[in-house]
Scaffold this active site. Structure first.
Site, PDB file in Angstrom:
ATOM      1  N   TYR A  77       0.822  -1.218   0.000  1.00 14.59           N
ATOM      2  CA  TYR A  77       0.000   0.000   0.000  1.00 14.59           C
ATOM      3  C   TYR A  77       0.853   1.265   0.000  1.00 14.59           C
ATOM      4  CZ  TYR A  77      -4.170  -2.750   0.148  1.00 14.59           C
ATOM      5  OH  TYR A  77      -5.163  -3.628  -0.209  1.00 14.59           O
ATOM      6  N   HIS A 130     -15.038   0.333  -1.415  1.00 14.88           N
ATOM      7  CA  HIS A 130     -13.906  -0.531  -1.050  1.00 14.88           C
ATOM      8  C   HIS A 130     -12.833   0.230  -0.268  1.00 14.88           C
ATOM      9  CE1 HIS A 130     -14.937  -3.551  -4.532  1.00 14.88           C
ATOM     10  NE2 HIS A 130     -15.766  -3.630  -3.514  1.00 14.88           N
ATOM     11  N   SER A 199     -15.065  -5.047 -14.438  1.00 16.94           N
ATOM     12  CA  SER A 199     -15.125  -6.337 -15.133  1.00 16.94           C
ATOM     13  C   SER A 199     -16.394  -7.130 -14.837  1.00 16.94           C
ATOM     14  CB  SER A 199     -13.910  -7.179 -14.753  1.00 16.94           C
ATOM     15  OG  SER A 199     -13.889  -7.339 -13.346  1.00 16.94           O
TER      16      SER A 199
HETATM   17  P1  NAD Z   1     -10.943  -5.131 -12.955  1.00 17.59           P
HETATM   18  O1  NAD Z   1      -9.456  -4.917 -12.991  1.00 17.59           O
HETATM   19  O2  NAD Z   1     -11.449  -6.465 -12.604  1.00 17.59           O
HETATM   20  O3  NAD Z   1     -11.530  -4.764 -14.396  1.00 17.59           O
HETATM   21  C1  NAD Z   1     -11.176  -3.569 -15.045  1.00 17.59           C
HETATM   22  C2  NAD Z   1     -12.192  -3.289 -16.116  1.00 17.59           C
HETATM   23  O4  NAD Z   1     -11.865  -2.028 -16.683  1.00 17.59           O
HETATM   24  C3  NAD Z   1     -12.211  -4.326 -17.234  1.00 17.59           C
HETATM   25  O5  NAD Z   1     -13.539  -4.691 -17.491  1.00 17.59           O
HETATM   26  C4  NAD Z   1     -11.634  -3.538 -18.436  1.00 17.59           C
HETATM   27  O6  NAD Z   1     -12.232  -3.898 -19.663  1.00 17.59           O
HETATM   28  C5  NAD Z   1     -12.002  -2.108 -18.079  1.00 17.59           C
HETATM   29  N1  NAD Z   1     -11.114  -1.113 -18.656  1.00 17.59           N
HETATM   30  C6  NAD Z   1      -9.799  -1.220 -18.965  1.00 17.59           C
HETATM   31  N2  NAD Z   1      -9.351  -0.071 -19.501  1.00 17.59           N
HETATM   32  C7  NAD Z   1     -10.406   0.785 -19.526  1.00 17.59           C
HETATM   33  C8  NAD Z   1     -10.580   2.125 -19.962  1.00 17.59           C
HETATM   34  N3  NAD Z   1      -9.569   2.826 -20.490  1.00 17.59           N
HETATM   35  N4  NAD Z   1     -11.802   2.695 -19.838  1.00 17.59           N
HETATM   36  C9  NAD Z   1     -12.843   1.996 -19.304  1.00 17.59           C
HETATM   37  N5  NAD Z   1     -12.727   0.720 -18.888  1.00 17.59           N
HETATM   38  C10 NAD Z   1     -11.523   0.123 -18.989  1.00 17.59           C
HETATM   39  O7  NAD Z   1     -11.530  -3.991 -12.035  1.00 17.59           O
HETATM   40  P2  NAD Z   1     -12.850  -3.907 -11.171  1.00 17.59           P
HETATM   41  O8  NAD Z   1     -14.008  -4.498 -11.908  1.00 17.59           O
HETATM   42  O9  NAD Z   1     -12.934  -2.499 -10.733  1.00 17.59           O
HETATM   43  O10 NAD Z   1     -12.585  -4.854  -9.901  1.00 17.59           O
HETATM   44  C11 NAD Z   1     -11.323  -5.157  -9.336  1.00 17.59           C
HETATM   45  C12 NAD Z   1     -11.139  -4.753  -7.870  1.00 17.59           C
HETATM   46  O11 NAD Z   1      -9.816  -4.184  -7.665  1.00 17.59           O
HETATM   47  C13 NAD Z   1     -12.060  -3.646  -7.439  1.00 17.59           C
HETATM   48  O12 NAD Z   1     -12.261  -3.703  -6.078  1.00 17.59           O
HETATM   49  C14 NAD Z   1     -11.247  -2.413  -7.793  1.00 17.59           C
HETATM   50  O13 NAD Z   1     -11.671  -1.262  -7.196  1.00 17.59           O
HETATM   51  C15 NAD Z   1      -9.872  -2.812  -7.321  1.00 17.59           C
HETATM   52  N6  NAD Z   1      -8.848  -1.991  -8.022  1.00 17.59           N
HETATM   53  C16 NAD Z   1      -8.864  -0.635  -7.832  1.00 17.59           C
HETATM   54  C17 NAD Z   1      -7.967   0.176  -8.522  1.00 17.59           C
HETATM   55  C18 NAD Z   1      -8.010   1.672  -8.290  1.00 17.59           C
HETATM   56  O14 NAD Z   1      -8.356   2.131  -7.187  1.00 17.59           O
HETATM   57  N7  NAD Z   1      -7.700   2.486  -9.317  1.00 17.59           N
HETATM   58  C19 NAD Z   1      -7.056  -0.395  -9.414  1.00 17.59           C
HETATM   59  C20 NAD Z   1      -7.055  -1.795  -9.567  1.00 17.59           C
HETATM   60  C21 NAD Z   1      -7.982  -2.599  -8.876  1.00 17.59           C
END
Ligand code: NAD
Length: 251
Positions: A77, A130, A199
């Site tokens: 983190y 989250h 996703s």
């Molecule tokens: P995921 O990683 O499972 O899926 C990401 C999704 O984003 C995919 O469906 C993909 O097609 C889509 N994607 C990729 N590039 C994109 C773009 N440019 N514009 C729009 N969509 C795009 O993520 P999730 O469904 O959010 O779930 C994973 C878990 O991990 C969640 O709890 C998430 O919040 C966490 N997470 C958070 C962060 C963050 O805070 N930025 C980063 C990674 C994972």
């Protein structure tokens, strides 16, 4: 019947997108996932292959991982905090802040992301189901979560009130997301439900669209590919967040 749902769903090419008209009686629920921050340079869970330095993310983002090796968890983190300080909100975050200025609390913005990019893009009301990367909390006492952007690569932080271990204010795998009652109320009251960049694999967020449909709402997905729960959406608007979101709404 799943076949009928699939036939009813349209996958629209970018040139055909019509803005979603937000009328005076509409309430819009927007759920964002890692995809909305991808174009700001934060890797999605999938892009990273579910791994960090050869550790499974579940091993550093779970109560079991914390019990086994809290230093490793804080190293993970700490790096994410340091990275979040270097990235900027993109046009999609900024467009949602503009929508909030136009319709006020008729927008309910719920994010699965722990990064602070919605706030930095100008959004004032964001529900982080989250948790938040830039907050910590005490694992030993009832002290409220507090703002904390520090890195702890070596020594573990302890609570100055009770001496308990300070942990990231994150909902880890196996924990219950925050404010589910507030989210449920907002889902019931909305008329339009939009998911951006998620996703459809992580529950309970992946199930919100089915609840929205059961309340008769219009349901729209935005992202470069169909999510796993695509059949629950009326429309999938295929494109990246910065391509689609700035012209997604007309309010
Ligand atoms: P995921 O990683 O499972 O899926 C990401 C999704 O984003 C995919 O469906 C993909 O097609 C889509 N994607 C990729 N590039 C994109 C773009 N440019 N514009 C729009 N969509 C795009 O993520 P999730 O469904 O959010 O779930 C994973 C878990 O991990 C969640 O709890 C998430 O919040 C966490 N997470 C958070 C962060 C963050 O805070 N930025 C980063 C990674 C994972």
């Amino acid at each position: 019947m799943p076949g009928a749902t699939l036939m009813a769903m349209s996958r629209v090419g970018r040139a055909d997108f019509q803005p979603i008209e937000v009328g005076a009686n509409d309430r819009v629920f927007v759920l964002t996932g890692a995809g909305i921050s991808a174009e700001s340079g934060i890797a999605t869970f999938r892009d990273a292959g579910g791994l960090w330095e050869k550790h499974r993310v579940e091993d550093v983002a779970s109560p079991e991982g914390w019990r086994k090796d809290p230093k490793l968890v804080w190293r993970f983190y700490s790096l994410r905090r340091a990275q979040a300080l270097t990235v900027e909100p993109n046009a999609a975050h900024i467009a949602l802040a503009k929508l909030e200025r136009a319709i006020g609390d008729r927008l309910f913005l719920c994010t699965q992301n722990v990064d602070p990019l919605h706030e930095r893009g100008g959004s004032e009301r964001v529900l982080h189901m989250h948790g938040e990367l830039m907050k910590s909390r005490c694992s030993g006492c009832a002290r409220a979560p507090f703002t904390d952007d520090k890195s702890y690569p070596d020594a573990l932080p302890v609570c100055d009130r009770c001496g308990g271990a300070i942990r990231p204010h994150i909902c880890w795998f196996g924990e219950i997301p925050f404010d589910m009652e507030v989210i449920g109320d907002a889902l019931r009251r909305s008329t339009v439900f939009v998911t951006i960049g998620s996703s459809g694999a992580v529950y309970p967020a992946a199930g919100f669209v089915r609840a929205a449909r059961s309340f008769g709402q219009r349901t729209i997905y935005v992202g470069p590919e169909e999510p796993e729960n695509a059949s629950a959406f009326d429309e999938c608007r295929l494109g990246t967040a910065t391509q689609v979101v700035p012209s997604l709404f007309s309010a």
